[in-house]
Design a protein around this motif. Sequence first.
Motif, mmCIF file in Angstrom:
data_model
loop_
_atom_site.group_PDB
_atom_site.id
_atom_site.type_symbol
_atom_site.label_atom_id
_atom_site.label_comp_id
_atom_site.label_asym_id
_atom_site.label_seq_id
_atom_site.Cartn_x
_atom_site.Cartn_y
_atom_site.Cartn_z
ATOM 1 N N THR A 157 0.827 -1.205 0.000
ATOM 2 C CA THR A 157 0.000 0.000 0.000
ATOM 3 C C THR A 157 0.863 1.258 0.000
ATOM 4 N N LEU B 276 0.989 4.299 -2.710
ATOM 5 C CA LEU B 276 0.823 5.708 -2.322
ATOM 6 C C LEU B 276 2.015 6.553 -2.762
ATOM 7 N N ALA C 78 -4.172 2.129 -4.251
ATOM 8 C CA ALA C 78 -3.920 2.024 -2.809
ATOM 9 C C ALA C 78 -5.236 1.889 -2.051
#
Length: 122
Positions: free
Chosen positions: A86, A90, A98
């Motif tokens: 994740t 990002l 994400a």
Amino acid sequence: MNAGPLIPYILVAAGGAVGALSRFLVYRTVDTSFPWATFIVNIIGCTLASFLMFRFGVNMGDSLRTFLFVGIFGAFTTMSTFSIDTVNLLVGGNFTHAFINIILNCVVCIGGALLGRYLTML
């Protein structure tokens, strides 16, 4: 006999043993009135895996990366892999993926656990 092709499997198994035993030790030493042990392994795993990946990951050989991230952290906590994936999305500016990753892993997987529990009652 050439053990070369077996090396990644041996590294995952060895790292997995270290991670699983570490997780077990946390579970044996933490109060069980709330799932604190799960939270503790997740926060330790996420923090340490992220630090190691982003500080040393580029310079890490494949064998060490396999031992640490697939083996140790894979057995200690899967939350660390989810968190690093994740963060990579990002940092790469892929906010939609994400968000989808967060929803799928948090909501859908909990839904899967609920479904699994429901199926035991049939």
